[in-house]
Design an enzyme around this catalytic site. Sequence first.
Site, PDB file in Angstrom:
ATOM      1  N   ARG A 160     -20.045  -0.491  13.130  1.00 34.04           N
ATOM      2  CA  ARG A 160     -20.074  -1.119  11.804  1.00 34.04           C
ATOM      3  C   ARG A 160     -20.931  -0.289  10.868  1.00 34.04           C
ATOM      4  O   ARG A 160     -21.785   0.466  11.287  1.00 34.04           O
ATOM      5  CB  ARG A 160     -20.660  -2.540  11.908  1.00 34.04           C
ATOM      6  CG  ARG A 160     -19.720  -3.545  12.535  1.00 34.04           C
ATOM      7  CD  ARG A 160     -20.342  -4.934  12.523  1.00 34.04           C
ATOM      8  NE  ARG A 160     -20.457  -5.459  11.178  1.00 34.04           N
ATOM      9  CZ  ARG A 160     -21.601  -5.854  10.612  1.00 34.04           C
ATOM     10  NH1 ARG A 160     -22.741  -5.779  11.268  1.00 34.04           N
ATOM     11  NH2 ARG A 160     -21.611  -6.340   9.393  1.00 34.04           N
ATOM     12  N   LYS A 177     -28.759  -5.297  22.366  1.00 32.92           N
ATOM     13  CA  LYS A 177     -27.322  -5.206  22.090  1.00 32.92           C
ATOM     14  C   LYS A 177     -26.547  -4.738  23.327  1.00 32.92           C
ATOM     15  O   LYS A 177     -26.843  -3.708  23.919  1.00 32.92           O
ATOM     16  CB  LYS A 177     -27.093  -4.247  20.915  1.00 32.92           C
ATOM     17  CG  LYS A 177     -25.651  -4.233  20.459  1.00 32.92           C
ATOM     18  CD  LYS A 177     -25.529  -3.971  18.985  1.00 32.92           C
ATOM     19  CE  LYS A 177     -24.094  -3.672  18.603  1.00 32.92           C
ATOM     20  NZ  LYS A 177     -23.881  -3.627  17.173  1.00 32.92           N
ATOM     21  N   ARG A 200     -31.338  -9.821  10.511  1.00 26.88           N
ATOM     22  CA  ARG A 200     -32.446  -9.544  11.439  1.00 26.88           C
ATOM     23  C   ARG A 200     -33.348 -10.750  11.566  1.00 26.88           C
ATOM     24  O   ARG A 200     -33.565 -11.451  10.578  1.00 26.88           O
ATOM     25  CB  ARG A 200     -33.327  -8.414  10.884  1.00 26.88           C
ATOM     26  CG  ARG A 200     -32.711  -7.086  11.087  1.00 26.88           C
ATOM     27  CD  ARG A 200     -33.666  -5.964  10.656  1.00 26.88           C
ATOM     28  NE  ARG A 200     -32.906  -4.822  10.182  1.00 26.88           N
ATOM     29  CZ  ARG A 200     -32.110  -4.099  10.938  1.00 26.88           C
ATOM     30  NH1 ARG A 200     -31.983  -4.364  12.202  1.00 26.88           N
ATOM     31  NH2 ARG A 200     -31.449  -3.083  10.437  1.00 26.88           N
TER      32      ARG A 200
HETATM   33  C1  BTN Z   1     -20.681  -2.336  16.061  1.00 24.76           C
HETATM   34  O1  BTN Z   1     -21.180  -1.479  15.324  1.00 24.76           O
HETATM   35  O2  BTN Z   1     -21.364  -3.231  16.564  1.00 24.76           O
HETATM   36  C2  BTN Z   1     -19.207  -2.302  16.358  1.00 24.76           C
HETATM   37  C3  BTN Z   1     -18.903  -1.316  17.460  1.00 24.76           C
HETATM   38  C4  BTN Z   1     -17.441  -1.258  17.844  1.00 24.76           C
HETATM   39  C5  BTN Z   1     -17.183  -0.160  18.861  1.00 24.76           C
HETATM   40  C6  BTN Z   1     -15.780  -0.186  19.385  1.00 24.76           C
HETATM   41  S1  BTN Z   1     -15.576   0.882  20.779  1.00 24.76           S
HETATM   42  C7  BTN Z   1     -13.856   0.642  20.713  1.00 24.76           C
HETATM   43  C8  BTN Z   1     -13.467   0.668  19.242  1.00 24.76           C
HETATM   44  N1  BTN Z   1     -13.258   2.016  18.808  1.00 24.76           N
HETATM   45  C9  BTN Z   1     -14.166   2.403  17.917  1.00 24.76           C
HETATM   46  O3  BTN Z   1     -14.213   3.525  17.400  1.00 24.76           O
HETATM   47  N2  BTN Z   1     -15.015   1.405  17.662  1.00 24.76           N
HETATM   48  C10 BTN Z   1     -14.680   0.219  18.428  1.00 24.76           C
END
Ligand code: BTN
Length: 325
Positions: free
Chosen positions: A122, A187, A322
Amino acid sequence: MSRSTLLSVLANGDFHSGQALADLLGVSRTAVWKQLNLLAAEFELEVESRRGKGYRIPGGIDLLDPAQVKGALNSAAQRLLGRLEILETIDSTNAQVMRRAEQGAAAGLVCSAEQQTAGRGRQGRRWVSPYASNLYLSVLWDFSQGAAALEGLSLAVGVAVARALQNCGLIDIQLKWPNDVLHRNAKLGGILLEMQGDVAGPCRVVVGIGLNVAMPAAAGDSIDQAWTDIATLSEGEPPCRSALLAAVLNELLPLLAAFEQRGFRPWRTQWQALDALADAAVSLAGPTSLVGIARGVDERGALLLDTGTGIQVVHGGEISLRRVP
Ligand code: BTN
């Protein structure tokens, strides 16, 4: 020579002689040695070479196995799964499914990869995605009523992921608005939804999920927030990644099939039960910064923030939440 054959033979962690590997792949022993060096460097794998015994990957590697994934699906997920693509290396499974969607792939496409070279998180962040260690998956789904009908979808996906982890015997899984998967405030995973098409009409959604399963220490060092992985939660014995992938699909595919009709409402109670920040003092950083007490979410998945002068309804987007120490 097939790199994936070489890796799948070495995945069991046993020694394999250079000659046996050479015979299997129909190449010279020198070619095997060169290929192993390349693989070790590319995937940051430890390949041990011992005179008289050959080569091994100590501890082995847990490779994704499409047959095992499909074999562990429940009947609803089997019916809803379109195509399952398991790739070795890709920039991002979300980017890959987006490309496949543009080419007309059918809904229900699931793409997972052993490694992402440009995993997306994100807010433009990078998602650390080392080889054969974690779970990276993206699912393509079609919605006919536009973006408004998708409100709360990423929160509902969080519930599906938490339930999948609970079904694998993991406890104390929580969610942080809008869509972090946590274990005791560290996380464990994240969810990234991307959309293609008409905000007011038919659209295609890519649901991306990343879960830390057995994060190598070197990769973990580059993560700039508190994190954990499933191996830590399960005292070094995580379920295999194929079983985890199936467990996620068993929850996720039925949710996607039902969401357009039912919206977030049926998921709200479960989300609130998993809320890591329920009644906690929080601060919101985004286009506007706010502080208050988190009071759960409404029926559309918006955060309810008690600012002291009333309840402010905060919709998702590029916002991070947060806990105030
Ligand atoms: C976050 O930042 O919390 C979201 C992370 C999402 C990661 C997943 S891994 C599979 C899919 N492909 C990506 O490039 N991102 C999502």
